[in-house]
Design a protein around this motif. Structure first.
Motif, PDB file in Angstrom:
ATOM      1  N   LEU A   1       0.828  -1.201   0.000  1.00  0.00           N
ATOM      2  CA  LEU A   1       0.000   0.000   0.000  1.00  0.00           C
ATOM      3  C   LEU A   1       0.864   1.253   0.000  1.00  0.00           C
ATOM      4  CD1 LEU A   1      -2.881   1.144   0.189  1.00  0.00           C
ATOM      5  CD2 LEU A   1      -2.619   1.098   2.678  1.00  0.00           C
ATOM      6  N   ARG A   2       1.931   1.236   0.762  1.00  0.00           N
ATOM      7  CA  ARG A   2       2.837   2.383   0.805  1.00  0.00           C
ATOM      8  C   ARG A   2       3.428   2.661  -0.569  1.00  0.00           C
ATOM      9  NH1 ARG A   2       5.935   4.076   5.580  1.00  0.00           N
ATOM     10  NH2 ARG A   2       4.891   2.276   6.456  1.00  0.00           N
ATOM     11  N   LEU A   3       3.802   1.631  -1.266  1.00  0.00           N
ATOM     12  CA  LEU A   3       4.371   1.791  -2.600  1.00  0.00           C
ATOM     13  C   LEU A   3       3.335   2.321  -3.590  1.00  0.00           C
ATOM     14  CD1 LEU A   3       6.783   1.391  -4.494  1.00  0.00           C
ATOM     15  CD2 LEU A   3       5.955  -0.929  -4.884  1.00  0.00           C
TER      16      LEU A   3
ATOM     17  N   LEU B   1      -5.383  14.063  -1.599  1.00  0.00           N
ATOM     18  CA  LEU B   1      -5.090  12.628  -1.609  1.00  0.00           C
ATOM     19  C   LEU B   1      -4.578  12.179  -0.249  1.00  0.00           C
ATOM     20  CD1 LEU B   1      -4.748   9.973  -3.234  1.00  0.00           C
ATOM     21  CD2 LEU B   1      -2.455  10.752  -3.796  1.00  0.00           C
ATOM     22  N   TRP B   2      -3.739  12.986   0.361  1.00  0.00           N
ATOM     23  CA  TRP B   2      -3.110  12.649   1.632  1.00  0.00           C
ATOM     24  C   TRP B   2      -4.115  12.612   2.775  1.00  0.00           C
ATOM     25  CZ3 TRP B   2      -2.084  15.632   6.115  1.00  0.00           C
ATOM     26  CH2 TRP B   2      -1.169  15.065   6.998  1.00  0.00           C
TER      27      TRP B   2
ATOM     28  N   LEU C   1      -3.374   8.651   4.877  1.00  0.00           N
ATOM     29  CA  LEU C   1      -2.831   9.323   6.066  1.00  0.00           C
ATOM     30  C   LEU C   1      -2.216   8.328   7.034  1.00  0.00           C
ATOM     31  CD1 LEU C   1      -2.511  11.956   7.619  1.00  0.00           C
ATOM     32  CD2 LEU C   1      -4.802  11.608   8.540  1.00  0.00           C
ATOM     33  N   ARG C   2      -2.861   7.171   7.184  1.00  0.00           N
ATOM     34  CA  ARG C   2      -2.363   6.162   8.112  1.00  0.00           C
ATOM     35  C   ARG C   2      -0.998   5.622   7.683  1.00  0.00           C
ATOM     36  NH1 ARG C   2      -6.662   3.188   8.043  1.00  0.00           N
ATOM     37  NH2 ARG C   2      -5.971   1.873   6.328  1.00  0.00           N
ATOM     38  N   VAL C   3      -0.779   5.521   6.388  1.00  0.00           N
ATOM     39  CA  VAL C   3       0.442   4.893   5.885  1.00  0.00           C
ATOM     40  C   VAL C   3       1.538   5.919   5.593  1.00  0.00           C
ATOM     41  CG1 VAL C   3       1.367   3.498   4.003  1.00  0.00           C
ATOM     42  CG2 VAL C   3      -0.877   2.994   4.919  1.00  0.00           C
TER      43      VAL C   3
END
Length: 102
Positions: free
Chosen positions: A14-16, A70-71, A77-79
């Motif tokens: 998900l981070r990627l 988006l953030w 936001l969590r990631v």
């Protein structure tokens, strides 16, 4: 032998996935901010240069705003906690450039 939990695996993926649009929007904002800072009018009546500076500032603020929108989504936001900093900084620089007037 222990295996990483599924949550950790998903979070890395998900981070990627979420990093791609944020990085692209930040790079676009950086380009337009650079153009806003480097455009210099050749004379006081050079309306094209002044218009180009304003357009670059508006586009920088717009892309920084899109990155912020988006953030703000909870999953992003969590990631990706601090990733919005560079885009917001570029938006502030463009705003100051716009207010200072070409």
């Amino acid at each position: 032998m222990t295996h990483p939990s599924r949550v950790d695996d998903d979070r890395g993926c998900l981070r990627l996935v979420l990093a791609v649009p944020l990085i692209l929007l930040t790079l676009i904002a950086a380009y337009f901010c650079w153009t806003a800072l480097t455009i210099r009018p050749s004379s006081p009546w050079d309306d094209g240069a002044y218009s180009g500076t304003v357009l670059s500032c508006v586009l920088t603020i717009g892309t920084a705003g899109a990155a912020a929108a988006l953030w703000v989504m909870p999953s992003v936001l969590r990631v990706m906690r601090w990733w919005i900093g560079p885009a917001l900084l570029l938006g502030v620089v463009a705003g100051v450039r716009w207010i200072a007037g070409g």
